[in-house]
Write a protein that holds these residues in place. Structure first.
Motif, PDB file in Angstrom:
ATOM      1  N   HIS A  97       0.613   0.516   8.838  1.00 21.58           N
ATOM      2  CA  HIS A  97       1.261  -0.970   8.531  1.00 21.58           C
ATOM      3  C   HIS A  97       1.123  -1.544   7.678  1.00 21.58           C
ATOM      4  O   HIS A  97       0.667  -0.891   6.173  1.00 21.58           O
ATOM      5  CB  HIS A  97       0.454  -1.944   9.792  1.00 21.58           C
ATOM      6  N   HIS A  99       0.447  -5.291   5.583  1.00 19.59           N
ATOM      7  CA  HIS A  99       0.172  -6.644   5.725  1.00 19.59           C
ATOM      8  C   HIS A  99       1.637  -7.042   5.779  1.00 19.59           C
ATOM      9  O   HIS A  99       2.481  -7.301   4.761  1.00 19.59           O
ATOM     10  CB  HIS A  99      -0.494  -6.783   5.238  1.00 19.59           C
ATOM     11  N   GLU A 106      -6.385  -4.459   0.796  1.00 19.31           N
ATOM     12  CA  GLU A 106      -7.444  -4.423   1.864  1.00 19.31           C
ATOM     13  C   GLU A 106      -8.249  -3.443   1.259  1.00 19.31           C
ATOM     14  O   GLU A 106      -8.360  -2.489   0.295  1.00 19.31           O
ATOM     15  CB  GLU A 106      -6.951  -3.436   2.599  1.00 19.31           C
ATOM     16  N   HIS A 145      -0.394   1.650   4.669  1.00 18.49           N
ATOM     17  CA  HIS A 145      -1.388   2.351   5.020  1.00 18.49           C
ATOM     18  C   HIS A 145      -2.221   2.784   6.461  1.00 18.49           C
ATOM     19  O   HIS A 145      -1.819   2.086   6.602  1.00 18.49           O
ATOM     20  CB  HIS A 145      -2.556   1.438   4.118  1.00 18.49           C
ATOM     21  N   HIS A 167       0.045  -8.258  10.381  1.00 10.47           N
ATOM     22  CA  HIS A 167       0.357  -7.074  10.607  1.00 10.47           C
ATOM     23  C   HIS A 167       1.394  -6.531  11.102  1.00 10.47           C
ATOM     24  O   HIS A 167       1.989  -7.292  11.267  1.00 10.47           O
ATOM     25  CB  HIS A 167      -0.445  -6.407  11.506  1.00 10.47           C
TER      26      HIS A 167
HETATM   27 ZN    ZN Z   1      -4.281  -2.918   6.602  1.00 13.24          ZN
END
Ligand code: ZN
Ligand code: PAN
Length: 193
Positions: A97, A99, A106, A145, A167
């Motif tokens: 996904h 963000h 992250e 990612h 997400h």
């Molecule tokens: Zn993530």
């Protein structure tokens, strides 16, 4: 104390994590994804159907969370446990996904196993960063990612990201990533689409 409208005040707390088995004790959210949740994500759709029908729809991955407010200032965190296996020649992976707030990054700390973090930008740049026990992968803001398990044991990671990140699966389910990871000729092969 001046409590801002953006960011709830909550009590501190602790969480117990089984690092060996990738399990968070008493999670308030436990997401489970089986092979049938991955329709459309792998190159070989027939092989995925075969897994679902002939091998009883095996477990793909789990995410354990104790959610905190999904707000600016809080830190969302989880344990992500991705099973070993292949769909045809392609290694098991998460959906992946962006963000929703694209400019949020992250941290993935790998606790067990080995694999790759596949990342891409909206402009089509991509990078596969190696994951292994004791290695941290930094997913910068703007990068979508997906984790991919190229080992024989579960790939277990501890993830932390901004509480308000959100997400966005839509783009990935339509466009995928520019590269996939296979086992071919007895080697791990990263192939550009
Ligand atoms: Zn993530
Ligand atoms: C992780 C992921 C988790 C599952 O918590 O959500 O590993 O992967 P998918 O979301 O791609 O199904 C994370 O990156 N959170 O932002």
């Amino acid at each position: 104390m001046n409590i801002k409208d953006t960011t709830q005040f909550i009590q501190p707390f602790g969480v117990d994590i089984d690092l060996e088995n990738g399990i968070m004790h008493n999670p308030t959210n436990h997401l489970v994804r089986n092979a049938s949740d991955m329709l459309g994500y792998y190159e070989n759709e027939d092989a995925l159907q075969q897994l679902i029908e002939a091998e009883s729809n095996p477990l793909h991955y789990e995410v354990f969370e104790v959610p905190v407010p999904e707000e600016y200032g809080h830190l969302m965190y989880c344990i992500s446990t991705l099973q070993p296996g292949k769909v045809g020649d392609e290694y098991y992976m998460t959906k992946g996904h962006y963000h929703t707030i694209l400019e949020t990054g992250e941290i993935y700390l790998c606790l067990k196993g080995e694999g790759y973090m596949m990342m891409k930008t909206p402009d089509g740049e991509w990078k596969a960063e190696k994951m292994m026990k004791g290695r941290m992968v930094y997913v910068p803001p703007y990068w979508a990612h997906r984790s991919i398990n190229t080992g024989n044991v579960p790939l277990i990671s501890f993830c932390v990201y901004p509480g308000d990140a959100g997400h966005n699966y839509g783009d990935i389910s339509e466009e995928g990533f520019p590269a996939r990871i296979f086992y071919k000729d007895e080697k791990i092969v990263i192939e550009e689409a």
